[in-house]
Design a protein around this motif. Sequence first.
Motif, short mmCIF file in Angstrom:
data_model
loop_
_atom_site.label_atom_id
_atom_site.label_comp_id
_atom_site.label_asym_id
_atom_site.label_seq_id
_atom_site.Cartn_x
_atom_site.Cartn_y
_atom_site.Cartn_z
N UNK A 86 -5.47 -5.54 -3.27
CA UNK A 86 -6.52 -4.99 -2.41
C UNK A 86 -6.29 -5.41 -0.97
N UNK A 87 -5.89 -6.66 -0.77
CA UNK A 87 -5.59 -7.15 0.56
C UNK A 87 -4.43 -6.40 1.18
N UNK A 88 -3.39 -6.13 0.39
CA UNK A 88 -2.23 -5.40 0.88
C UNK A 88 -2.62 -3.99 1.30
N UNK A 89 -3.42 -3.32 0.49
CA UNK A 89 -3.87 -1.97 0.84
C UNK A 89 -4.70 -2.00 2.11
N UNK A 90 -5.50 -3.05 2.26
CA UNK A 90 -6.30 -3.20 3.48
C UNK A 90 -5.42 -3.32 4.71
N UNK A 91 -4.33 -4.08 4.60
CA UNK A 91 -3.39 -4.23 5.72
C UNK A 91 -2.75 -2.89 6.07
N UNK A 92 -2.38 -2.13 5.04
CA UNK A 92 -1.78 -0.81 5.27
C UNK A 92 -2.79 0.11 5.96
N UNK A 93 -4.05 0.06 5.52
CA UNK A 93 -5.10 0.90 6.13
C UNK A 93 -5.30 0.53 7.60
N UNK A 94 -5.31 -0.76 7.90
CA UNK A 94 -5.46 -1.19 9.29
C UNK A 94 -4.27 -0.74 10.11
#
Length: 325
Positions: A86-94
Amino acid sequence: MSKTVGAEAVNSIYQWLPSSIDARIRVVAWLSLVSEIVIVGTGGAVRLTGSGLGCPTWPSCVPGSLVPTQEMGLHGVIEFGNRLMTGLIGIIAIAAVVLLWRLRKERKDLFVLAVILGGGVLAQALVGGVTVWTGLNPFIVGFHFTASLIMVCLATVLVHRVYLAPGPRALIVPVGVAGLAHATSFVVALTVMMGVLTTASGPHSGDAAAGRTGFNAELLEHLHAWPGYATLALTIMLLVASVRIKLRVHSFIVTLLMIELLQIVVGLLQANLGLPPVLVGLHMVLACVLAAAMTAVVLNLKAPIGITPDATELANTNEVSSRHR
């Protein structure tokens, strides 16, 4: 002096940001789509290995520790690994929002999609927390998976749009074909929803203490299969129509058909082999790929007005279509 240096640094970063759609934006769009599918796989692994409460609290893993302790064993590692995704996807979204910042007015469609995906990551994390707090309530777990499917579809739209010019779009297929495609997408959605309900009623709860819906899982398997076969029939009809009148969208329909056939095979195997976790997990991931493929088909029914077929070509296409009805 420090203010000047800071302003220069900000200006330097701003100039580094893309002023047009480039490889960086396209790569991040693809990473968004792939990661949204992968996290469904890791989430499935959590449930199918009985690790749903491997981290029994949220947002920390265990009281007083953000990460799993030795006492939590492998289940804690598996559950925490999914949280890291979830954290990785958040970084990609940012990253997507940042890269599109300079284009936020020119390509508002892409920027809004990136912001929605970023907000979706946060919302999904909160739903994950509710899932833990409710002891893996099957309806909350099902909603969590459904939300993930929506995120996959939105990421598919983002990937599609980064390859297109901005501006209004027009239908490039006959109205009948477009109607058939939308009908197929509705039945795909129905199939997936029945699959979610079937899984929520089956044996893989994510934890021995987690409850089930109480519905008849065997009956739901049949109710899940029927719209699945209807989807296959509609897709074949869609493919025949697209090939006979030589529509550009036919390659996407072929991909959709191949995914459906694979999904049906996996579904039949898992039902007849006692629902082995590996096949159930594969079935879940394929549901996401299916949703992405169906979204791609619908998106490719239209194209920017500047590259749509001219009036004569579209009229001829409609004429050929009417002859084959």
